[in-house]
Design a protein around this motif. Structure first.
Motif, mmCIF file in Angstrom:
data_model
loop_
_atom_site.group_PDB
_atom_site.id
_atom_site.type_symbol
_atom_site.label_atom_id
_atom_site.label_comp_id
_atom_site.label_asym_id
_atom_site.label_seq_id
_atom_site.Cartn_x
_atom_site.Cartn_y
_atom_site.Cartn_z
ATOM 1 N N ALA A 49 0.892 -1.385 0.049
ATOM 2 C CA ALA A 49 0.044 -0.094 -0.228
ATOM 3 C C ALA A 49 0.884 1.203 -0.172
ATOM 4 O O ALA A 49 1.996 1.273 0.683
ATOM 5 C CB ALA A 49 -0.959 -0.008 1.308
ATOM 6 N N SER A 50 0.650 2.374 -0.730
ATOM 7 C CA SER A 50 1.268 3.504 -0.742
ATOM 8 C C SER A 50 1.125 4.155 0.320
ATOM 9 O O SER A 50 0.059 4.151 1.023
ATOM 10 C CB SER A 50 0.642 4.232 -2.030
ATOM 11 O OG SER A 50 -0.552 4.672 -1.788
ATOM 12 N N GLN A 51 2.071 5.036 0.747
ATOM 13 C CA GLN A 51 1.834 5.950 1.794
ATOM 14 C C GLN A 51 0.784 6.993 1.808
ATOM 15 O O GLN A 51 0.865 7.689 0.750
ATOM 16 C CB GLN A 51 3.296 6.738 2.069
ATOM 17 C CG GLN A 51 3.559 7.567 3.310
ATOM 18 C CD GLN A 51 3.307 6.885 4.830
ATOM 19 O OE1 GLN A 51 3.775 5.622 4.725
ATOM 20 N NE2 GLN A 51 2.690 7.516 5.718
ATOM 21 N N GLN A 52 0.039 7.272 2.701
ATOM 22 C CA GLN A 52 -1.045 7.937 2.541
ATOM 23 C C GLN A 52 -0.728 9.373 3.098
ATOM 24 O O GLN A 52 0.117 9.625 4.020
ATOM 25 C CB GLN A 52 -2.369 7.412 3.470
ATOM 26 C CG GLN A 52 -2.837 6.287 2.737
ATOM 27 C CD GLN A 52 -3.562 6.525 1.386
ATOM 28 O OE1 GLN A 52 -4.171 7.670 1.271
ATOM 29 N NE2 GLN A 52 -3.195 5.558 0.409
ATOM 30 N N HIS A 53 -1.227 10.433 2.617
ATOM 31 C CA HIS A 53 -0.881 11.768 2.999
ATOM 32 C C HIS A 53 -2.119 12.631 3.476
ATOM 33 O O HIS A 53 -3.164 12.181 2.767
ATOM 34 C CB HIS A 53 -0.112 12.782 2.022
ATOM 35 C CG HIS A 53 1.259 12.083 1.777
ATOM 36 N ND1 HIS A 53 2.244 12.188 2.546
ATOM 37 C CD2 HIS A 53 1.647 11.349 0.637
ATOM 38 C CE1 HIS A 53 3.087 11.331 1.872
ATOM 39 N NE2 HIS A 53 2.712 11.096 0.726
ATOM 40 N N PHE A 54 -2.183 13.393 4.507
ATOM 41 C CA PHE A 54 -3.330 13.856 4.785
ATOM 42 C C PHE A 54 -3.148 15.377 5.029
ATOM 43 O O PHE A 54 -2.302 15.910 5.214
ATOM 44 C CB PHE A 54 -3.801 13.274 6.215
ATOM 45 C CG PHE A 54 -4.168 12.008 6.302
ATOM 46 C CD1 PHE A 54 -5.548 11.511 5.789
ATOM 47 C CD2 PHE A 54 -3.378 11.023 6.558
ATOM 48 C CE1 PHE A 54 -5.812 10.256 5.731
ATOM 49 C CE2 PHE A 54 -3.414 9.504 6.246
ATOM 50 C CZ PHE A 54 -4.976 9.082 6.184
ATOM 51 N N LEU A 55 -4.345 16.006 4.858
ATOM 52 C CA LEU A 55 -4.203 17.934 5.048
ATOM 53 C C LEU A 55 -4.236 18.273 6.390
ATOM 54 O O LEU A 55 -4.212 19.244 6.782
ATOM 55 C CB LEU A 55 -5.100 18.229 3.884
ATOM 56 C CG LEU A 55 -5.100 17.779 2.392
ATOM 57 C CD1 LEU A 55 -6.277 18.645 1.630
ATOM 58 C CD2 LEU A 55 -3.830 18.357 2.061
ATOM 59 N N VAL A 56 -4.989 17.381 7.269
ATOM 60 C CA VAL A 56 -5.320 17.769 8.632
ATOM 61 C C VAL A 56 -4.305 17.081 9.654
ATOM 62 O O VAL A 56 -3.796 15.730 9.226
ATOM 63 C CB VAL A 56 -6.575 17.538 8.800
ATOM 64 C CG1 VAL A 56 -7.546 18.467 8.009
ATOM 65 C CG2 VAL A 56 -7.257 16.277 8.815
ATOM 66 N N ASP A 57 -4.264 17.558 10.858
ATOM 67 C CA ASP A 57 -3.681 16.902 11.826
ATOM 68 C C ASP A 57 -4.695 16.177 12.566
ATOM 69 O O ASP A 57 -5.821 16.778 13.001
ATOM 70 C CB ASP A 57 -2.933 17.798 12.984
ATOM 71 C CG ASP A 57 -1.771 18.655 12.319
ATOM 72 O OD1 ASP A 57 -1.280 17.865 11.598
ATOM 73 O OD2 ASP A 57 -1.437 19.702 12.561
ATOM 74 N N PHE A 58 -4.389 15.070 13.033
ATOM 75 C CA PHE A 58 -5.557 13.921 13.615
ATOM 76 C C PHE A 58 -5.263 14.142 15.090
ATOM 77 O O PHE A 58 -4.628 13.259 15.741
ATOM 78 C CB PHE A 58 -5.299 12.617 13.206
ATOM 79 C CG PHE A 58 -6.040 12.648 11.526
ATOM 80 C CD1 PHE A 58 -7.274 12.726 11.304
ATOM 81 C CD2 PHE A 58 -5.065 12.312 10.499
ATOM 82 C CE1 PHE A 58 -7.713 12.659 10.184
ATOM 83 C CE2 PHE A 58 -5.745 12.264 9.239
ATOM 84 C CZ PHE A 58 -6.978 12.566 9.055
ATOM 85 N N ASN A 59 -5.859 15.190 15.815
ATOM 86 C CA ASN A 59 -5.673 15.381 17.200
ATOM 87 C C ASN A 59 -7.004 15.132 17.725
ATOM 88 O O ASN A 59 -7.967 14.914 17.097
ATOM 89 C CB ASN A 59 -5.184 16.674 17.747
ATOM 90 C CG ASN A 59 -5.887 17.753 16.676
ATOM 91 O OD1 ASN A 59 -7.077 17.591 16.404
ATOM 92 N ND2 ASN A 59 -5.243 18.949 16.512
ATOM 93 N N ASP A 60 -7.114 15.514 19.208
ATOM 94 C CA ASP A 60 -8.214 15.384 19.859
ATOM 95 C C ASP A 60 -9.399 16.105 19.205
ATOM 96 O O ASP A 60 -10.669 15.723 19.110
ATOM 97 C CB ASP A 60 -8.057 15.601 21.319
ATOM 98 C CG ASP A 60 -7.455 14.597 21.943
ATOM 99 O OD1 ASP A 60 -7.095 13.491 21.374
ATOM 100 O OD2 ASP A 60 -7.042 14.917 23.149
#
Length: 106
Positions: A1-12
């Motif tokens: 699987a390819s490395q996924q990139h996200f636009l947001v920080d997954f915080n609380d």
């Protein structure tokens, strides 16, 4: 699987926001049971990156609020069906689509 990139920080606060969205969507669709629906994915304490890489979750999320495309994984932001669902709900969601789909939706 390819490395996924996200636009947001997954915080609380991201988890709180997504849980709130999932709850209201599930209620609107009358899926109150713990076994099914969007809220169940979040309740199982899956990492947010895993939840936001889930096609069914993101498709439903963006169908209710297009700009939430920003929470999707890079693969899903490059998925024509997901992006179309988001843009149909809210045209401004296009800014969160992959560069490929923004420049050549072909």
């Amino acid at each position: 699987a390819s490395q996924q990139h996200f636009l947001v920080d997954f915080n609380d606060s991201a988890r709180t926001y997504l849980t709130s969205c999932a709850k209201s969507i599930d209620q609107a669709e009358k899926k109150q049971d713990v076994a099914g629906g969007m809220l169940a994915l979040l309740r199982h304490e899956k990492p947010l990156k895993a939840v936001c890489s889930d096609l069914a979750f993101i498709l439903k999320l963006v169908s209710h609020r297009g700009r939430d495309l920003e929470y999707a994984s890079s693969d899903l932001r490059d998925n024509l069906g997901v992006v179309l669902a988001a843009v149909q709900e809210e045209g401004q969601a296009l800014r969160f689509a992959s560069e490929r789909l923004r420049t050549d939706p072909g």
